[in-house]
Write an enzyme that holds these catalytic residues in place. Structure first.
Site, short mmCIF file in Angstrom:
data_model
loop_
_atom_site.label_atom_id
_atom_site.label_comp_id
_atom_site.label_asym_id
_atom_site.label_seq_id
_atom_site.Cartn_x
_atom_site.Cartn_y
_atom_site.Cartn_z
N GLY A 1 -60.43 18.83 98.40
CA GLY A 1 -59.64 19.67 98.89
C GLY A 1 -60.25 20.79 99.82
N THR B 1 -66.78 24.43 88.92
CA THR B 1 -66.17 25.65 89.14
C THR B 1 -64.58 25.39 89.31
OG1 THR B 1 -66.72 25.37 91.40
CG2 THR B 1 -68.04 26.56 90.33
N ARG C 1 -61.90 23.64 86.65
CA ARG C 1 -61.41 24.06 85.26
C ARG C 1 -62.26 23.50 84.20
NH1 ARG C 1 -59.34 27.69 87.77
NH2 ARG C 1 -57.26 28.22 87.86
N GLU D 1 -61.72 28.97 77.54
CA GLU D 1 -62.18 30.57 77.65
C GLU D 1 -61.32 31.42 77.08
OE1 GLU D 1 -61.76 30.64 81.92
OE2 GLU D 1 -63.01 29.02 82.44
N HIS E 1 -66.40 32.66 84.94
CA HIS E 1 -65.47 32.26 85.91
C HIS E 1 -65.11 33.37 86.85
CE1 HIS E 1 -61.13 30.10 85.76
NE2 HIS E 1 -61.64 30.27 87.09
N GLY F 1 -65.82 32.64 90.17
CA GLY F 1 -65.66 31.58 91.55
C GLY F 1 -65.30 32.58 92.53
#
Ligand code: GLV
Length: 316
Positions: free
Chosen positions: A152, A231, A233, A262, A280, A282
């Site tokens: 993607g 990076t 899930r 998390e 988290h 990113g």
């Protein structure tokens, strides 16, 4: 004019601009809003702006809101089927965080390959007592195979970075996504990609199909000298199996920005020196987060004015 509940204050000016046209109610605490309050607020609101850490179940979806905008590109926290069934628009924040996330993924790749955080701790602890031929030997990057899982937007941005670093870039993608020519990389099936890559970087959304996509069997396919970067899930990887592989030396190292539960981190990962971890972050650049806020606010405003936002996952 509508009532919009926002589960946490967002960076930039987008929320205050939105408040010029709507009643904007923000959970001003630093705590997650919690399901009970979210449902209560949803019942009194026309739209919600939520975080990726807020579970949005069917009860919230069918509370009467017209639109739910999530401050993220991933929307696995939202019951999308329920949104479709109940005619509730769902919007996300694609594109604006692509480069930020690919930069962090590549940063983790380099950090895990060259053991940068581990070397820094060593130095800060006063252990650096002179140049040494074998101090912190890591893995080379140029000329090595980068296997990108998921082609993607972010996966393709990662491929571009890999090419810039002189890597042999390959990818796998289950969807009808880009052909080899479009991404200038060789397409492989997942198992052979894992077996042949020196670096594997994950860029798939979390779905029932991708949950534990990287499990003990697939980790065992990887080279002992390989580096895994996630990076995407956390639940895409079986974290216990990964911790085991890193501890036993089955895998050289890993760079992780996302975790299975998390904010909890697997206790074994916390003890290992061959894993580089970030909380988290990113998309955490000033620009990306500001634009994400603008996209969320713009989407809510558009839906409440009867329009269709371009960033709709479920259009109104
Ligand atoms: C972050 O993880 C996002 O989905 O935007």
């Amino acid at each position: 004019m509508g009532r919009i509940f926002v589960t946490r204050g967002l960076p930039g000016d987008a929320l205050s601009d939105l408040a010029d046209r709507h009643e904007v109610v923000i959970n001003e605490t630093d705590e997650p809003v919690g399901h009970e309050r979210l449902l209560e607020e949803a019942k009194r609101s026309d739209a919600l702006i939520v975080l990726l850490s807020d579970p949005v179940d069917e009860a919230v979806v069918r509370s009467g809101v017209k639109c739910i905008a999530t401050f993220a590109v991933g929307y696995d926290n939202i019951d999308i089927d329920a949104a479709r069934r109940h005619g509730v628009a769902v919007c996300n924040t694609p594109d604006v965080l692509t480069d930020a996330t690919a930069d962090l993924a590549f940063g983790l790749l380099l950090s895990a390959a060259r053991r940068i955080p581990e070397s820094e701790v060593f130095l800060r602890e006063g252990k650096f007592d002179g140049w040494a031929p074998s101090l912190f030997l890591g893995m080379p990057v140029a000329g090595r195979v980068l296997g990108v899982v998921g082609a993607g937007r972010i996966g393709r941005a990662m491929m571009m970075r890999g090419r810039g670093f002189g890597m042999d870039v390959r990818y796998c993608d289950e969807g009808a996504m880009p052909d080899e020519e479009a991404v200038a990389a060789r397409k492989q099936d997942l198992d052979s990609l894992l077996a042949e890559s020196d670096f594997v970087s994950l860029h798939v959304p979390l779905t029932p199909t991708t949950r534990h996509m990287i499990d003990a069997r697939r980790l065992a396919l990887m080279k002992q000298t390989a580096v895994l970067v996630n990076t995407a899930r956390g639940p895409v990887v079986d974290e216990a199996a990964l911790a085991e592989a890193l501890e036993s030396g089955r895998l050289f190292s890993a760079g992780l920005d996302v975790f299975e539960e998390e904010p909890k981190i697997h206790p074994k990962l916390m003890e290992l020196s061959n894993v580089v971890m970030t909380p988290h972050t990113g998309s955490a650049t000033v620009t990306a987060r500001g634009r994400m806020a603008e996209l969320c606010c713009g989407a809510v405003d558009t839906v409440l004015s009867g329009g269709v936002p371009p960033n709709s996952v479920v259009p109104p």
